[in-house]
Design an enzyme around this catalytic site. Sequence first.
Site, PDB file in Angstrom:
ATOM      1  N   HIS A  19      16.386  34.829 -23.848  1.00 18.27           N
ATOM      2  CA  HIS A  19      15.301  34.875 -22.524  1.00 18.27           C
ATOM      3  C   HIS A  19      14.465  33.547 -22.708  1.00 18.27           C
ATOM      4  CE1 HIS A  19      12.367  36.209 -25.592  1.00 18.27           C
ATOM      5  NE2 HIS A  19      13.304  37.107 -26.055  1.00 18.27           N
ATOM      6  N   HIS A  22      13.006  32.168 -26.019  1.00 16.31           N
ATOM      7  CA  HIS A  22      13.950  31.454 -26.954  1.00 16.31           C
ATOM      8  C   HIS A  22      13.946  30.046 -26.133  1.00 16.31           C
ATOM      9  CE1 HIS A  22      15.554  35.812 -27.644  1.00 16.31           C
ATOM     10  NE2 HIS A  22      15.020  35.496 -28.535  1.00 16.31           N
ATOM     11  N   CYS A 127       9.135  49.760 -42.432  1.00 16.23           N
ATOM     12  CA  CYS A 127       9.356  49.387 -40.972  1.00 16.23           C
ATOM     13  C   CYS A 127      10.702  49.009 -40.794  1.00 16.23           C
ATOM     14  CB  CYS A 127       8.302  48.611 -40.467  1.00 16.23           C
ATOM     15  SG  CYS A 127       8.672  48.525 -38.740  1.00 16.23           S
ATOM     16  N   CYS A 130      10.921  46.155 -38.422  1.00  9.90           N
ATOM     17  CA  CYS A 130      10.672  44.727 -38.964  1.00  9.90           C
ATOM     18  C   CYS A 130      11.759  44.530 -40.268  1.00  9.90           C
ATOM     19  CB  CYS A 130       9.160  44.737 -39.626  1.00  9.90           C
ATOM     20  SG  CYS A 130       8.202  44.864 -38.205  1.00  9.90           S
ATOM     21  N   CYS A 144       2.915  50.077 -37.923  1.00 14.46           N
ATOM     22  CA  CYS A 144       3.074  48.712 -37.965  1.00 14.46           C
ATOM     23  C   CYS A 144       2.692  48.205 -36.630  1.00 14.46           C
ATOM     24  CB  CYS A 144       4.872  48.725 -38.062  1.00 14.46           C
ATOM     25  SG  CYS A 144       5.395  47.097 -37.187  1.00 14.46           S
ATOM     26  N   HIS A 147       5.541  47.210 -34.002  1.00 14.69           N
ATOM     27  CA  HIS A 147       6.398  48.246 -33.543  1.00 14.69           C
ATOM     28  C   HIS A 147       5.742  49.600 -33.058  1.00 14.69           C
ATOM     29  CE1 HIS A 147       9.459  45.722 -35.113  1.00 14.69           C
ATOM     30  NE2 HIS A 147      10.167  46.069 -34.284  1.00 14.69           N
ATOM     31  N   LYS A 296       3.582  38.179  -9.959  1.00 18.71           N
ATOM     32  CA  LYS A 296       3.875  36.955  -9.549  1.00 18.71           C
ATOM     33  C   LYS A 296       5.429  36.111  -9.583  1.00 18.71           C
ATOM     34  CE  LYS A 296      -0.947  35.951  -9.793  1.00 18.71           C
ATOM     35  NZ  LYS A 296      -2.050  35.145 -10.488  1.00 18.71           N
ATOM     36  N   LYS A 299      11.234  38.693  -5.836  1.00 15.45           N
ATOM     37  CA  LYS A 299      12.268  39.809  -6.154  1.00 15.45           C
ATOM     38  C   LYS A 299      13.577  39.457  -5.214  1.00 15.45           C
ATOM     39  CE  LYS A 299       9.146  43.324  -7.534  1.00 15.45           C
ATOM     40  NZ  LYS A 299       7.764  43.649  -7.028  1.00 15.45           N
TER      41      LYS A 299
END
Length: 638
Positions: A19, A22, A127, A130, A144, A147, A296, A299
């Site tokens: 996404h 990255h 956790c 994690c 956590c 999460h 913003k 769509k």
Amino acid sequence: MLDPFYITTPIYYVNARPHLGHAYTTTVADVAFRFHGMQGRQCFFLTGTDEHGDKIVEAAEREKMSPRSYVDMISAEFRRLWPELNIHPSDFIRTTEQRHIAVVQQVLQKIYDAGDIYFSEYEGLYCFGCERFYTERELVDGKCPDHEKAPERIREANYFFKMSRYQDWLIDHIEKHPDFIRPERYRNEVLAFLREPLEDLCISRPKTRLRWGITLPFDEEYVTYVWFDALLNYVSALGYPDGERYTTFWPHAQHLIAKDILKPHGIYWPTMLRAAGIPVYQHLNVHGYWNVDQSKMSKSLGNVIEPLELKNIYGLDAFRFFLMRDMTFGLDSSFSEEALVERINADLANDLGNLFSRVLAMAHRYFKGRVPEVDPDLEPKLRFGLKDEALQAIDDFERQMEGFGFNTALAAVWKFIGQMNRYVDYSMPWELAKNEASARQLAAVIYNLLEGLRVVSGLIYPVMPDTAARMQQHLGLDAGEPFYLLERLRAWGGLPAGTPLPKAVALFPRIDTRKKEKPQPPPESAGLRDLKEEISIETFGRVDLRVATVLHAEPVPRADRLIRLEVDCGERRTIVAGIAKHYDPADLVGRQVIIVANLKPAKLMGVLSQGMLLAASRGKSLALLTPDREMKPGTPIR
Ligand code: MSP
């Protein structure tokens, strides 16, 4: 010879598809990699995927796939994405590769033999999200922080790395190397964490609980904790311990991460390296988070467009430019389609695109599409040379890029583009062209502008490599040559006279945000009619220009051209403006305008006007001047 350069990204978990986040980090790494290449350094750029651990097993189960085929599938998606973003890593490492597994086991064995790994029973708060134990004080309201779930208390016999032994050494190292972790806020964050006693790090998971991992070389019943495994990718990919790449690049390693994984990189990793007898990295560069403003984003078919999709709509280079220009490295930023379009129109279509097409159009009009020859005696006498500005821009750009200041580096380039645009306005080539006597001066002006564009094409290369290449081609530069080397950019006068220039193209067409806009004639054809007498900067400085916000607007009775405005320019004032034929009073309320604040008040149709609005006008067309972003009322214009 300059030192080599080695840049890494985090290796991404394969439990999620690639996404924007990255893409951002990997684009930054690509930009840094290309920039260091411009300096003439030998460079290496590593990215890859992190494929072990229970999160991955869970994701595979959700897809009803085996971990092996699942990680193959998602890892391939990451690998395929990078060239689509014009990112070309030198290597792509996967933690499931044998070359990596061998290094992890070798390093574990080394640390174990040195006595820094011990076996112990441990009960703690774990956790699962994690994949790590938490101490009480790390929890927020017992949960956590990532999460927002309470960790589970589990009891296990495990292997531990004596991280605590290296706490004092690490504090000392960070203090002695102020830019080891940068920007400073993250260095401070790590130092704050180190003020409390460091606990040892649990580095194993029993196979009864997790099988998908690297088996400990000294105990078959355990796999390696995923972070201890993953961090070692940075050396395994180079062929640690004796590969040639390792010897060349490891001493110059720079990591790039976001703030979410500061602790493993700022604390676990340097202590692991120290324990393994491997020199620590040079810099940890930490950036903030992109927050996506869904309201913003456009769509289509009822689906919100993924930010990454926008590269296909607005062009990859514009997308890369936006990412680099709109985030201050280290701070969070918000991502929206609106902000992207604004950037494209202002910086790319307007500032750079217009300059490029104006200059090339003039080179075609006045010099038959060839680089003009400059009279060498005339050049030093020219009033408006661009060379000094260009060299300054290159220096500023280089200094900023070295410190990961991408937005300020680009701002330095755009400052130079602004100077070039003003150079066109002041030198008025269209006037010079009217007169045979100024032909030599015209040649010098156009040559300077083409040279300036050559410099710009090189400086934008790391961020917008395709646009740089198009500019290069249109400036008649040899396609095979690395035109972007800083050394070449600094050699003013690099364009050979007589070089044929292909016809200009629009580098970045303007994106129409208000559909019915009339196309405007290209600026260079307008010429400067009705030019007034020359004034000094001091004279100009006596005009007090201010930003004002329109609070109220209404027509002036019996005057069909006039509107009466109440504005806030730091104080409330009434201004009468002759714009009624062009603007509806209701549309003006809330808008920002520029006013002359020290104009003598005058009565117009019985109303006292305490200032004047600025507008561009010619014939029947008129446009109000407004600041391109909201400013505090009363802000002076300088
Ligand atoms: N696998 C670990 C890293 C191991 S490195 C030895 C991991 N992977 S991850 O897939 O979760 O990637 C986290 C990284 O993705 C962040 O550090 C950052 O580089 C990038 N980003 C993810 N979301 C982001 C934003 N919203 N904004 C900016 N970058 C972000 O952690």
